[in-house]
Design a protein around this motif. Structure first.
Motif, PDB file in Angstrom:
ATOM      1  N   ALA A   1       1.587  -5.591  13.704  1.00  0.00           N
ATOM      2  CA  ALA A   1       2.855  -6.051  14.300  1.00  0.00           C
ATOM      3  C   ALA A   1       3.982  -6.187  13.289  1.00  0.00           C
ATOM      4  O   ALA A   1       5.154  -6.147  13.647  1.00  0.00           O
ATOM      5  N   ASN A   2       3.637  -6.357  12.038  1.00  0.00           N
ATOM      6  CA  ASN A   2       4.633  -6.675  11.010  1.00  0.00           C
ATOM      7  C   ASN A   2       4.975  -5.477  10.112  1.00  0.00           C
ATOM      8  O   ASN A   2       5.561  -5.651   9.056  1.00  0.00           O
ATOM      9  N   ARG A   3       4.600  -4.274  10.537  1.00  0.00           N
ATOM     10  CA  ARG A   3       4.713  -3.105   9.657  1.00  0.00           C
ATOM     11  C   ARG A   3       6.166  -2.719   9.341  1.00  0.00           C
ATOM     12  O   ARG A   3       6.997  -2.644  10.232  1.00  0.00           O
ATOM     13  N   LYS A   4       6.456  -2.473   8.064  1.00  0.00           N
ATOM     14  CA  LYS A   4       7.790  -2.023   7.642  1.00  0.00           C
ATOM     15  C   LYS A   4       7.716  -0.675   6.932  1.00  0.00           C
ATOM     16  O   LYS A   4       8.719  -0.018   6.740  1.00  0.00           O
ATOM     17  N   ALA A   5       6.514  -0.296   6.473  1.00  0.00           N
ATOM     18  CA  ALA A   5       6.337   0.996   5.808  1.00  0.00           C
ATOM     19  C   ALA A   5       5.086   1.646   6.369  1.00  0.00           C
ATOM     20  O   ALA A   5       4.146   0.954   6.776  1.00  0.00           O
ATOM     21  N   GLU A   6       5.094   2.989   6.403  1.00  0.00           N
ATOM     22  CA  GLU A   6       3.976   3.704   7.021  1.00  0.00           C
ATOM     23  C   GLU A   6       2.751   3.752   6.103  1.00  0.00           C
ATOM     24  O   GLU A   6       2.846   4.234   4.973  1.00  0.00           O
ATOM     25  N   VAL A   7       1.634   3.225   6.574  1.00  0.00           N
ATOM     26  CA  VAL A   7       0.356   3.389   5.876  1.00  0.00           C
ATOM     27  C   VAL A   7      -0.727   3.602   6.934  1.00  0.00           C
ATOM     28  O   VAL A   7      -0.611   3.102   8.048  1.00  0.00           O
ATOM     29  N   HIS A   8      -1.744   4.375   6.569  1.00  0.00           N
ATOM     30  CA  HIS A   8      -2.788   4.706   7.550  1.00  0.00           C
ATOM     31  C   HIS A   8      -4.158   4.379   6.996  1.00  0.00           C
ATOM     32  O   HIS A   8      -4.840   5.262   6.456  1.00  0.00           O
TER      33      HIS A   8
ATOM     34  N   LEU B   1       0.814  -1.216   0.000  1.00  0.00           N
ATOM     35  CA  LEU B   1       0.000   0.000   0.000  1.00  0.00           C
ATOM     36  C   LEU B   1       0.847   1.265   0.000  1.00  0.00           C
ATOM     37  O   LEU B   1       0.436   2.292  -0.541  1.00  0.00           O
ATOM     38  N   HIS B   2       2.027   1.201   0.586  1.00  0.00           N
ATOM     39  CA  HIS B   2       2.933   2.340   0.574  1.00  0.00           C
ATOM     40  C   HIS B   2       3.320   2.653  -0.874  1.00  0.00           C
ATOM     41  O   HIS B   2       3.257   3.797  -1.327  1.00  0.00           O
ATOM     42  N   TYR B   3       3.648   1.591  -1.599  1.00  0.00           N
ATOM     43  CA  TYR B   3       3.990   1.726  -3.026  1.00  0.00           C
ATOM     44  C   TYR B   3       2.785   2.271  -3.799  1.00  0.00           C
ATOM     45  O   TYR B   3       2.906   3.196  -4.594  1.00  0.00           O
ATOM     46  N   LEU B   4       1.622   1.709  -3.529  1.00  0.00           N
ATOM     47  CA  LEU B   4       0.417   2.109  -4.261  1.00  0.00           C
ATOM     48  C   LEU B   4       0.028   3.555  -3.975  1.00  0.00           C
ATOM     49  O   LEU B   4      -0.330   4.306  -4.887  1.00  0.00           O
ATOM     50  N   MET B   5       0.093   3.959  -2.708  1.00  0.00           N
ATOM     51  CA  MET B   5      -0.261   5.339  -2.347  1.00  0.00           C
ATOM     52  C   MET B   5       0.673   6.316  -3.072  1.00  0.00           C
ATOM     53  O   MET B   5       0.209   7.305  -3.633  1.00  0.00           O
ATOM     54  N   ASN B   6       1.957   6.041  -3.066  1.00  0.00           N
ATOM     55  CA  ASN B   6       2.916   6.916  -3.756  1.00  0.00           C
ATOM     56  C   ASN B   6       2.603   6.996  -5.240  1.00  0.00           C
ATOM     57  O   ASN B   6       2.673   8.061  -5.850  1.00  0.00           O
ATOM     58  N   ASN B   7       2.235   5.869  -5.824  1.00  0.00           N
ATOM     59  CA  ASN B   7       1.904   5.805  -7.239  1.00  0.00           C
ATOM     60  C   ASN B   7       0.626   6.602  -7.534  1.00  0.00           C
ATOM     61  O   ASN B   7       0.592   7.451  -8.422  1.00  0.00           O
ATOM     62  N   LEU B   8      -0.441   6.364  -6.753  1.00  0.00           N
ATOM     63  CA  LEU B   8      -1.725   7.019  -7.035  1.00  0.00           C
ATOM     64  C   LEU B   8      -1.694   8.520  -6.724  1.00  0.00           C
ATOM     65  O   LEU B   8      -2.411   9.302  -7.347  1.00  0.00           O
ATOM     66  N   LYS B   9      -0.858   8.916  -5.759  1.00  0.00           N
ATOM     67  CA  LYS B   9      -0.776  10.338  -5.384  1.00  0.00           C
ATOM     68  C   LYS B   9      -0.309  11.209  -6.546  1.00  0.00           C
ATOM     69  O   LYS B   9      -0.551  12.408  -6.558  1.00  0.00           O
ATOM     70  N   THR B  10       0.377  10.608  -7.515  1.00  0.00           N
ATOM     71  CA  THR B  10       0.878  11.395  -8.657  1.00  0.00           C
ATOM     72  C   THR B  10      -0.211  11.585  -9.721  1.00  0.00           C
ATOM     73  O   THR B  10       0.019  12.242 -10.721  1.00  0.00           O
ATOM     74  N   ARG B  11      -1.400  10.989  -9.510  1.00  0.00           N
ATOM     75  CA  ARG B  11      -2.401  10.985 -10.581  1.00  0.00           C
ATOM     76  C   ARG B  11      -3.547  11.974 -10.388  1.00  0.00           C
ATOM     77  O   ARG B  11      -4.563  11.913 -11.086  1.00  0.00           O
ATOM     78  N   GLY B  12      -3.414  12.863  -9.376  1.00  0.00           N
ATOM     79  CA  GLY B  12      -4.358  13.974  -9.247  1.00  0.00           C
ATOM     80  C   GLY B  12      -5.737  13.662  -8.673  1.00  0.00           C
ATOM     81  O   GLY B  12      -6.710  14.367  -8.989  1.00  0.00           O
ATOM     82  N   ALA B  13      -5.842  12.650  -7.829  1.00  0.00           N
ATOM     83  CA  ALA B  13      -7.135  12.343  -7.195  1.00  0.00           C
ATOM     84  C   ALA B  13      -7.518  13.456  -6.213  1.00  0.00           C
ATOM     85  O   ALA B  13      -6.645  14.133  -5.667  1.00  0.00           O
ATOM     86  N   ALA B  14      -8.824  13.650  -5.990  1.00  0.00           N
ATOM     87  CA  ALA B  14      -9.281  14.642  -5.015  1.00  0.00           C
ATOM     88  C   ALA B  14      -8.962  14.159  -3.598  1.00  0.00           C
ATOM     89  O   ALA B  14      -8.638  14.944  -2.704  1.00  0.00           O
TER      90      ALA B  14
END
Ligand code: IMP
Length: 175
Positions: free
Chosen positions: A133-140, A108-121
């Motif tokens: 418990a297993n988190r390695k990248a920040e997602v909310h 999801l970290h990868y996906l959020m970074n990708n989608l953020k460049t596409r101009g969503a509201a």
């Protein structure tokens, strides 16, 4: 039940899943009134959750899908690949990503970074399960069905080497 005994125990029954998914649907419908959200399902794990959640969405909305891959067996490879991209532009849209489970958060970290460049509201995450418990990248994730321990789970769309997605409930995989 699966043909081979692979379940340690059932974690969430069909009834528990239906009840929680309906509640998430009501909450999201209230938050997105008049916004015509776009629900982006992350294949293939989201299928059961997506279909049940969308049946509980009472506002006008559209559907699209992506297929991402990062897992092999019971562990994340850490490398995320886009196997299938969105059909439509998300420019100006209110996007809700529908995911089965957030584990390391790398996908999801990868996906959020990708989608953020596409101009969503706006972009929010709705996941059925969260394994913090297993988190390695920040997602909310804004909408979470259930929080789970650091155990490998199968069923209701979740697989082990592509098997057991068809189980109507979620169980802990027997190692
Ligand atoms: P993450 O990138 O580690 O957050 O993993 C996300 C993806 O890994 C999910 O969408 C699932 O497809 C898969 N995954 C993570 N944990 C489990 C699990 O316990 N059972 C089945 N699949 C899992």
């Amino acid at each position: 039940m699966p043909e081979t005994p692979v379940l340690e125990r059932v974690l969430f029954s069909e009834e528990q899943l239906a009840e929680r998914v309906a509640a998430l649907g009501r909450e999201i419908s209230a938050d997105y009134k008049g916004k015509q959200p776009l629900f982006v399902g992350i294949l293939r794990g989201c299928i059961m959750f997506y279909a049940d959640l969308l049946r509980n969405i009472s506002v006008d909305c559209t559907m699209d899908f992506m297929c991402l891959s990062s897992y092999s067996g019971t562990s994340s490879t850490g490398e995320v690949r886009t196997m299938l991209d969105l059909r439509e532009s998300i420019k100006g849209r209110h996007v809700v990503i529908v995911e089965d489970i957030v584990d390391t958060g790398l996908t999801l970290h990868y996906l959020m970074n990708n989608l953020k460049t596409r101009g969503a509201a706006s972009i929010e995450i709705c996941c059925l399960l969260d394994k913090p418990a297993n988190r390695k990248a920040e997602v909310h994730p804004k909408y979470v069905g259930f929080s789970v321990e650091n155990e490998f789970v199968i069923g209701y769309g979740l697989d082990y080497n592509e098997l057991y997605r068809n189980l109507p409930y979620i169980g802990v995989f027997k190692k």
